[in-house]
Design an enzyme around this catalytic site. Structure first.
Site, short mmCIF file in Angstrom:
data_model
loop_
_atom_site.label_atom_id
_atom_site.label_comp_id
_atom_site.label_asym_id
_atom_site.label_seq_id
_atom_site.Cartn_x
_atom_site.Cartn_y
_atom_site.Cartn_z
N GLN A 111 0.85 -1.20 0.00
CA GLN A 111 0.00 0.00 0.00
C GLN A 111 0.88 1.25 0.00
O GLN A 111 0.41 2.35 -0.19
CB GLN A 111 -0.89 0.04 1.24
CG GLN A 111 -1.85 -1.13 1.37
CD GLN A 111 -2.56 -1.09 2.70
OE1 GLN A 111 -3.62 -0.50 2.86
NE2 GLN A 111 -1.96 -1.72 3.70
N VAL A 113 3.69 4.01 -1.01
CA VAL A 113 4.01 4.68 -2.28
C VAL A 113 5.47 5.17 -2.28
O VAL A 113 5.91 5.80 -3.21
CB VAL A 113 3.06 5.89 -2.50
CG1 VAL A 113 1.62 5.41 -2.67
CG2 VAL A 113 3.13 6.89 -1.34
N HIS A 149 -1.18 1.42 -4.51
CA HIS A 149 -1.64 2.80 -4.28
C HIS A 149 -0.81 3.82 -5.05
O HIS A 149 -0.79 5.00 -4.72
CB HIS A 149 -1.61 3.13 -2.78
CG HIS A 149 -2.69 2.44 -2.02
ND1 HIS A 149 -2.69 2.33 -0.66
CD2 HIS A 149 -3.80 1.80 -2.44
CE1 HIS A 149 -3.78 1.66 -0.26
NE2 HIS A 149 -4.46 1.32 -1.32
N CYS A 157 -0.51 13.91 -15.41
CA CYS A 157 -1.29 15.07 -15.82
C CYS A 157 -2.72 14.96 -15.31
O CYS A 157 -3.26 13.86 -15.18
CB CYS A 157 -1.29 15.16 -17.36
SG CYS A 157 -2.22 16.59 -17.95
N CYS A 160 -4.42 15.02 -19.60
CA CYS A 160 -4.09 14.00 -20.62
C CYS A 160 -3.46 12.79 -19.95
O CYS A 160 -3.38 12.74 -18.71
CB CYS A 160 -3.15 14.63 -21.67
SG CYS A 160 -1.43 14.77 -21.14
N CYS A 206 0.69 18.95 -22.38
CA CYS A 206 -0.48 19.82 -22.66
C CYS A 206 -0.53 21.04 -21.77
O CYS A 206 -1.50 21.79 -21.77
CB CYS A 206 -1.79 19.03 -22.53
SG CYS A 206 -2.21 18.62 -20.81
N SER A 243 -2.61 -1.03 9.46
CA SER A 243 -3.73 -0.96 10.41
C SER A 243 -4.94 -1.68 9.82
O SER A 243 -5.96 -1.83 10.47
CB SER A 243 -4.07 0.51 10.69
OG SER A 243 -4.38 1.15 9.44
N ASN A 267 2.64 -6.94 13.48
CA ASN A 267 2.27 -5.56 13.77
C ASN A 267 2.77 -5.18 15.15
O ASN A 267 2.79 -5.99 16.06
CB ASN A 267 0.74 -5.39 13.68
CG ASN A 267 0.36 -3.93 13.45
OD1 ASN A 267 0.91 -3.05 14.12
ND2 ASN A 267 -0.52 -3.65 12.51
#
Ligand code: BV8
Ligand code: ZN
Length: 294
Positions: A111, A113, A149, A157, A160, A206, A243, A267
């Site tokens: 999850q 990033v 995620h 963008c 686009c 763009c 969690s 955990n």
């Protein structure tokens, strides 16, 4: 650590055929990346739902970009930790076979990033190559790490379909003038350094406003078809540092358990879904995983 739990888990793992790992922010905590909901979570004060949504970005792109600038900075300064490295080893067939001789597949569904799991695997494969260990046994199968995620270091963008990986920081001069410590935003809207939209990152194709390449609340996570088939096939599911509050990831362990798979939860604190655990390991994953996978 309870010996019976460890013994029971090791036996189950030794017979596992299709292994999945569901990872959350706790996996990167030891790397200095704040988690979202426990301790001094960076989102405790910043209220995730007031920042990580398309609506928040539409309403205040300057603040949301400052939040992601801070997150990018933290992730760039971070080093992979022991837990990332152990999971990277499990993705290498040569190592996996030692602890799970029957294993046919192993996937890390993260999850997070922050890209730290990808970096740990890249570093390990490079190390093996430098030792002259090449070939399929020493390389993770393609698609072993699933970043559901999205990616902090991707920019996309708003109009686009342009998207690109970009590790530069700041992404634009205006973000470089923001004080590094966004954590003291008690009320996300108050300490806004209103950066004019024209000075925020823009699409080179763009010229429309660009956004972080992550999945916000209400947006569809990536690779859901691949993940659903992995969850369906899995007979072993490690749940590490999450969690288990964000869906659909929060429901994967239950689905494995329901089909008589083995669920091992790692955990630091009790989590909402501990009742799904066949094996429950309480503690910091960077301390526990080296004991479980010496
Ligand atoms: C979607 C990217 C549908 C951005 C993130 C069903 C029921 C209820 C709600 C929903 C539902 N289905 C969908 C929803 C809505 C929503 C949701 O789940 N809301 C929750 C909050 C109620 N879900 C969505 O919107 C998802 N989209 O379902 O779309 C759809 C389907 C098809 C087509 C169209 C639409 C999208 C969710 C993605 C949101 N984006 N991140 C960014 O990062 O900025 S989520 C964010 O939370 C992070 O990715 C993070 O990883 C994730 C989960 O948090 P955790 O990782 O668990 O982190 P947390 O801080 O909470 O916990 C840390 C844990 O680690 C703790 O347990 C702690 O004890 C432990 N720990 C700490 N240190 C350690 C440790 N453990 C071990 N060792 C340590 N050292
Ligand atoms: Zn564009």
């Amino acid at each position: 650590m309870n010996n019976d739990t460890l013994q029971g888990f090791r036996e189950a793992f030794a017979n596992a055929k299709h292994i999945i790992v569901i990872a959350g922010a706790g996996l990167s905590a030891a790397s200095g990346i704040p988690t979202f909901r426990d301790g001094g979570g960076m989102w405790r004060s910043l209220d995730a739902t007031s920042l990580a949504t398309p609506e928040a970005f539409h309403e205040n792109p300057s603040l949301v970009w400052q939040f992601y600038h801070y997150r990018r900075q933290k992730a760039l300064q971070a080093e992979t930790n022991t837990a990332h490295k152990i999971l990277a080893k499990l993705a290498i067939p040569h190592y996996l076979k030692k602890v799970a001789p029957a294993a046919k597949s192993m996937h890390l569904i993260t999850q997070n990033v922050d890209r730290l799991s990808v970096r740990a695997l890249d570093d390990l494969e490079k190390e093996l190559e430098e030792q002259g260990l090449k070939g399929p046994s020493y390389r993770a199968r393609t698609g072993s790490v699933v970043q559901m995620h999205g990616k902090l270091f991707e920019v996309q963008c708003t109009k686009c379909d342009w998207r690109a990986e970009d590790f530069s920081t700041p992404l634009c001069p205006a973000l470089g003038h923001v004080e590094a410590n966004i954590q003291d935003y008690t009320d996300a809207g108050s300490k806004n350094h209103d950066i004019p939209i024209s000075l925020l990152p823009h699409c080179p194709e763009c010229q429309e406003l660009a956004r972080p390449g992550v999945v916000w609340f209400g947006e569809k996570p990536y690779h859901l078809d691949q993940i659903n088939s992995l969850v369906f096939k899995a007979d072993m599911c490690l749940v590490i540092g999450t969690s288990s509050t964000v869906h659909p990831a929060a429901g994967y362990a239950f689905r494995v358990r329901r089909r008589h798979g083995h669920v091992a939860i790692f955990n630091l604190y009790p989590s909402e879904k501990d009742e799904n655990a066949s094996s429950l390991f309480r503690g910091a994953c960077e301390d526990i995983l080296p004991q479980v996978f010496p």
